[in-house]
Write a protein that holds these residues in place. Structure first.
Motif, PDB file in Angstrom:
ATOM      1  N   VAL A 140       0.885  -1.195  -0.090  1.00 20.68           N
ATOM      2  CA  VAL A 140       0.027   0.074   0.044  1.00 20.68           C
ATOM      3  C   VAL A 140       0.807   1.260  -0.058  1.00 20.68           C
ATOM      4  N   GLY A 141       0.711   2.177  -0.918  1.00 23.71           N
ATOM      5  CA  GLY A 141       1.353   3.549  -1.008  1.00 23.71           C
ATOM      6  C   GLY A 141       0.893   4.307  -2.054  1.00 23.71           C
ATOM      7  N   SER A 142       1.473   5.469  -2.067  1.00 17.77           N
ATOM      8  CA  SER A 142       1.129   6.464  -2.854  1.00 17.77           C
ATOM      9  C   SER A 142       1.416   6.062  -4.197  1.00 17.77           C
ATOM     10  N   PRO A 143       0.911   6.607  -5.433  1.00 17.87           N
ATOM     11  CA  PRO A 143       1.213   6.006  -6.733  1.00 17.87           C
ATOM     12  C   PRO A 143       2.681   6.108  -7.080  1.00 17.87           C
ATOM     13  N   ALA A 144       3.471   7.230  -6.569  1.00 18.95           N
ATOM     14  CA  ALA A 144       4.685   7.257  -6.769  1.00 18.95           C
ATOM     15  C   ALA A 144       5.486   6.215  -5.886  1.00 18.95           C
ATOM     16  N   GLU A 145       5.090   5.984  -4.667  1.00 20.32           N
ATOM     17  CA  GLU A 145       5.733   4.889  -3.872  1.00 20.32           C
ATOM     18  C   GLU A 145       5.648   3.698  -4.657  1.00 20.32           C
ATOM     19  N   ILE A 146       4.517   3.257  -5.122  1.00 17.58           N
ATOM     20  CA  ILE A 146       4.295   1.985  -5.698  1.00 17.58           C
ATOM     21  C   ILE A 146       5.049   1.856  -6.890  1.00 17.58           C
ATOM     22  N   TYR A 147       5.144   2.746  -7.766  1.00 15.67           N
ATOM     23  CA  TYR A 147       6.004   2.735  -8.934  1.00 15.67           C
ATOM     24  C   TYR A 147       7.416   2.822  -8.946  1.00 15.67           C
ATOM     25  N   HIS A 148       7.826   3.983  -7.849  1.00 19.81           N
ATOM     26  CA  HIS A 148       9.437   3.531  -7.853  1.00 19.81           C
ATOM     27  C   HIS A 148       9.947   2.822  -6.888  1.00 19.81           C
ATOM     28  N   ARG A 149       9.092   2.529  -5.850  1.00 14.71           N
ATOM     29  CA  ARG A 149       9.742   1.655  -4.930  1.00 14.71           C
ATOM     30  C   ARG A 149       8.700   0.519  -4.378  1.00 14.71           C
ATOM     31  N   PRO A 150       8.774  -0.323  -5.611  1.00 17.77           N
ATOM     32  CA  PRO A 150       7.965  -1.534  -5.380  1.00 17.77           C
ATOM     33  C   PRO A 150       8.447  -2.471  -4.358  1.00 17.77           C
ATOM     34  N   ALA A 151       7.465  -3.190  -3.809  1.00 18.52           N
ATOM     35  CA  ALA A 151       8.072  -4.064  -2.510  1.00 18.52           C
ATOM     36  C   ALA A 151       8.491  -5.556  -3.053  1.00 18.52           C
ATOM     37  N   THR A 152       7.899  -5.912  -4.223  1.00 17.54           N
ATOM     38  CA  THR A 152       8.120  -7.020  -4.778  1.00 17.54           C
ATOM     39  C   THR A 152       8.259  -7.222  -6.358  1.00 17.54           C
ATOM     40  N   ARG A 153       8.849  -8.258  -7.001  1.00 15.07           N
ATOM     41  CA  ARG A 153       8.804  -8.317  -8.355  1.00 15.07           C
ATOM     42  C   ARG A 153       7.420  -8.201  -8.963  1.00 15.07           C
ATOM     43  N   PHE A 154       6.343  -8.847  -8.184  1.00 16.92           N
ATOM     44  CA  PHE A 154       5.247  -8.821  -8.890  1.00 16.92           C
ATOM     45  C   PHE A 154       4.513  -7.618  -8.814  1.00 16.92           C
ATOM     46  N   VAL A 155       4.802  -6.555  -7.905  1.00 19.82           N
ATOM     47  CA  VAL A 155       4.200  -5.182  -7.793  1.00 19.82           C
ATOM     48  C   VAL A 155       5.159  -4.414  -8.938  1.00 19.82           C
ATOM     49  N   ALA A 156       6.434  -4.776  -9.012  1.00 21.05           N
ATOM     50  CA  ALA A 156       7.128  -3.785 -10.078  1.00 21.05           C
ATOM     51  C   ALA A 156       6.730  -4.257 -11.475  1.00 21.05           C
ATOM     52  N   ASP A 157       6.494  -5.599 -11.907  1.00 23.66           N
ATOM     53  CA  ASP A 157       6.248  -6.122 -12.935  1.00 23.66           C
ATOM     54  C   ASP A 157       4.516  -5.580 -13.326  1.00 23.66           C
ATOM     55  N   PHE A 158       3.739  -5.483 -12.382  1.00 28.31           N
ATOM     56  CA  PHE A 158       2.397  -5.266 -12.505  1.00 28.31           C
ATOM     57  C   PHE A 158       2.103  -3.784 -12.991  1.00 28.31           C
ATOM     58  N   ILE A 159       2.859  -2.966 -12.149  1.00 24.70           N
ATOM     59  CA  ILE A 159       2.698  -1.468 -12.433  1.00 24.70           C
ATOM     60  C   ILE A 159       3.496  -0.874 -13.550  1.00 24.70           C
ATOM     61  N   GLY A 160       3.096  -0.478 -14.708  1.00 26.75           N
ATOM     62  CA  GLY A 160       3.882  -0.049 -15.681  1.00 26.75           C
ATOM     63  C   GLY A 160       4.816  -1.008 -16.567  1.00 26.75           C
ATOM     64  N   MET A 161       5.725  -0.576 -16.954  1.00 27.31           N
ATOM     65  CA  MET A 161       6.541  -1.495 -17.664  1.00 27.31           C
ATOM     66  C   MET A 161       8.036  -1.467 -16.890  1.00 27.31           C
ATOM     67  N   THR A 162       8.535  -2.333 -16.866  1.00 27.88           N
ATOM     68  CA  THR A 162       9.956  -2.618 -16.277  1.00 27.88           C
ATOM     69  C   THR A 162      10.775  -3.635 -16.843  1.00 27.88           C
ATOM     70  N   ASN A 163      12.119  -3.510 -16.555  1.00 30.21           N
ATOM     71  CA  ASN A 163      13.160  -4.714 -16.909  1.00 30.21           C
ATOM     72  C   ASN A 163      13.359  -5.439 -15.629  1.00 30.21           C
ATOM     73  N   ILE A 164      13.063  -6.708 -15.788  1.00 32.04           N
ATOM     74  CA  ILE A 164      13.433  -7.461 -14.717  1.00 32.04           C
ATOM     75  C   ILE A 164      14.643  -8.348 -14.786  1.00 32.04           C
ATOM     76  N   LEU A 165      15.612  -8.214 -14.005  1.00 28.28           N
ATOM     77  CA  LEU A 165      16.788  -8.708 -14.258  1.00 28.28           C
ATOM     78  C   LEU A 165      17.379  -9.739 -12.924  1.00 28.28           C
ATOM     79  N   GLU A 166      17.383 -10.909 -13.125  1.00 32.52           N
ATOM     80  CA  GLU A 166      17.739 -11.893 -12.215  1.00 32.52           C
ATOM     81  C   GLU A 166      19.230 -11.799 -11.741  1.00 32.52           C
ATOM     82  N   GLY A 167      19.531 -11.817 -10.485  1.00 31.55           N
ATOM     83  CA  GLY A 167      21.129 -11.454 -10.049  1.00 31.55           C
ATOM     84  C   GLY A 167      21.295 -12.019  -8.823  1.00 31.55           C
ATOM     85  N   GLN A 168      22.513 -12.045  -8.383  1.00 33.93           N
ATOM     86  CA  GLN A 168      23.134 -12.162  -7.206  1.00 33.93           C
ATOM     87  C   GLN A 168      23.971 -11.147  -6.604  1.00 33.93           C
ATOM     88  N   VAL A 169      23.740 -11.006  -5.178  1.00 29.59           N
ATOM     89  CA  VAL A 169      24.676  -9.775  -4.546  1.00 29.59           C
ATOM     90  C   VAL A 169      25.983 -10.110  -4.648  1.00 29.59           C
TER      91      VAL A 169
END
Length: 364
Positions: free
Chosen positions: A222-251
């Motif tokens: 739950v958050g403002s539109p800007a928070e949801i868009y720029h600071r998604p909490a999960t991959r699902f949120v990031a992928d569902f809101i707008g368009m994004t590139n999802i890159l798998e990686g390891q720290v």
């Protein structure tokens, strides 16, 4: 202080294939005068949650509090006694009644005197832009006008809470866009608390003070539109809101003092800004979300810095107001949003820059 409070709501439906939990322990607080949107894919539980608020569904557990009053745990409060207005997807206007009669119907059932009814109907029709159409029938109205009738009918009784269940889904694209602004203007002018259900991201972004993202019966963020868009909490949120590139990686490395992480991805090593650096350990498997508009195409800039990659343009999509480039960097495809006048052709090699501030690290 919350005006509407959803407390640990659970709703399960029994089918011939077994039990289906449509709402899975949903909790949320809505402030007085706030417009909040329940957003998610079909079947995520958003409409069932809305119907529980309205009293059209009885939850198996949990409660809904409206203006300090329990709707379920202290005895079931029927919809007619909740002082809510509801706008449905299919408008639900009576074809044999005029615009004025449709809007006034609820007031008539309440026993409001004719003169007071007429005055209130006149005021609300002016508010929704239907002044002068009082004597028309629904068949004589456009889809947008019929939707305004449904909205006026929900508002004329001066409800405490307005509920809207995908009210614009039957309208064409341009009218839908215009009605988004109209609904927000009206709700804010009346200072009414509203809960809006949609699967349309643009609708949610335009309308909402806050957005609640739902998946599989749960609220994910739950958050403002800007928070949801720029600071998604999960991959699902990031992928569902707008368009994004999802890159798998390891720290590979974490610099807690500078709040940075170096992540090995399919395009190479990527430096990322961490907003909670202590929460991501070295060697953790993560996802990076990078929005297409946050990637810079470098034409003449050859300065050395981190996060610069070379790729080949495999496709270009010109949309008039913007240009999409699809780049192949090794086995990874990256979508980049550019200025429409950028002179780049398919097959051309280009360099791109990923701003570490805009590379969002996700652990789920």
């Amino acid at each position: 202080m919350s005006f509407v409070e959803i407390q640990d709501l659970v709703k399960t439906f029994r089918t011939k294939f077994g039990a289906v939990t449509a709402v899975d322990h949903v909790s949320m607080e809505i402030k007085r005068g706030e417009l909040i949107t329940l957003l998610g894919p079909s079947g995520c539980g958003k409409t069932t949650t809305l119907r529980c608020i309205a009293g059209l569904e009885r939850p198996d557990d949990g409660d809904v509090i409206i203006d300090g009053r329990s709707m379920f745990r202290k005895g079931f409060v029927p919809p007619s006694q909740r002082n809510i207005g509801m706008v449905f997807q299919n408008y639900a206007v009576w074809p044999h009644m005029t615009v004025a009669a449709n809007v006034a119907y609820g007031l008539k059932l309440e026993g409001i005197p004719r003169q007071a009814r007429t005055q209130r109907v006149h005021e609300i029709l002016a508010l929704v832009g239907l002044a002068g159409l009082e004597r028309r029938y629904p068949a004589q109205l456009s889809g947008g006008q019929q939707q305004r009738v449904a909205l006026a009918r929900a508002l004329v009784r001066q409800p405490k809470v307005l509920l809207l269940d995908e009210p614009l889904s039957n309208l064409d694209a341009k009218l839908r866009e215009r009605m988004r602004f109209e609904i927000r203007r009206i709700v804010k002018q009346l200072q009414i608390t509203a809960v809006y259900v949609t699967h349309d991201q643009a609708e949610a972004m335009v309308l909402s003070d806050r957005i609640a993202i739902m998946e599989s019966g749960k609220i994910i963020q739950v958050g403002s539109p800007a928070e949801i868009y720029h600071r998604p909490a999960t991959r699902f949120v990031a992928d569902f809101i707008g368009m994004t590139n999802i890159l798998e990686g390891q720290v590979e490395q974490v610099d807690k003092e500078r709040g940075l992480a170096l992540v090995i991805t399919g395009i190479g090593r990527t430096l990322c800004k961490l907003h909670n650096p202590t929460s991501i350990p070295t060697n953790a498997n993560v996802y990076l979300s990078v929005r297409p508009e946050d990637i810079e195409v470098l034409i003449d800039d050859t300065s050395p810095r981190a996060n610069i990659y070379k790729g080949k343009v495999t496709e270009r999509a010109y949309l008039g107001h913007l240009l999409y480039l699809f780049l192949a960097i090794g086995d990874v495809q990256i979508r980049v949003q550019c200025h429409p006048r950028l002179q780049v052709e398919e097959g051309q090699e280009v360099r791109i820059y990923l701003d570490p501030e805009r590379c969002v690290v996700l652990t789920a």
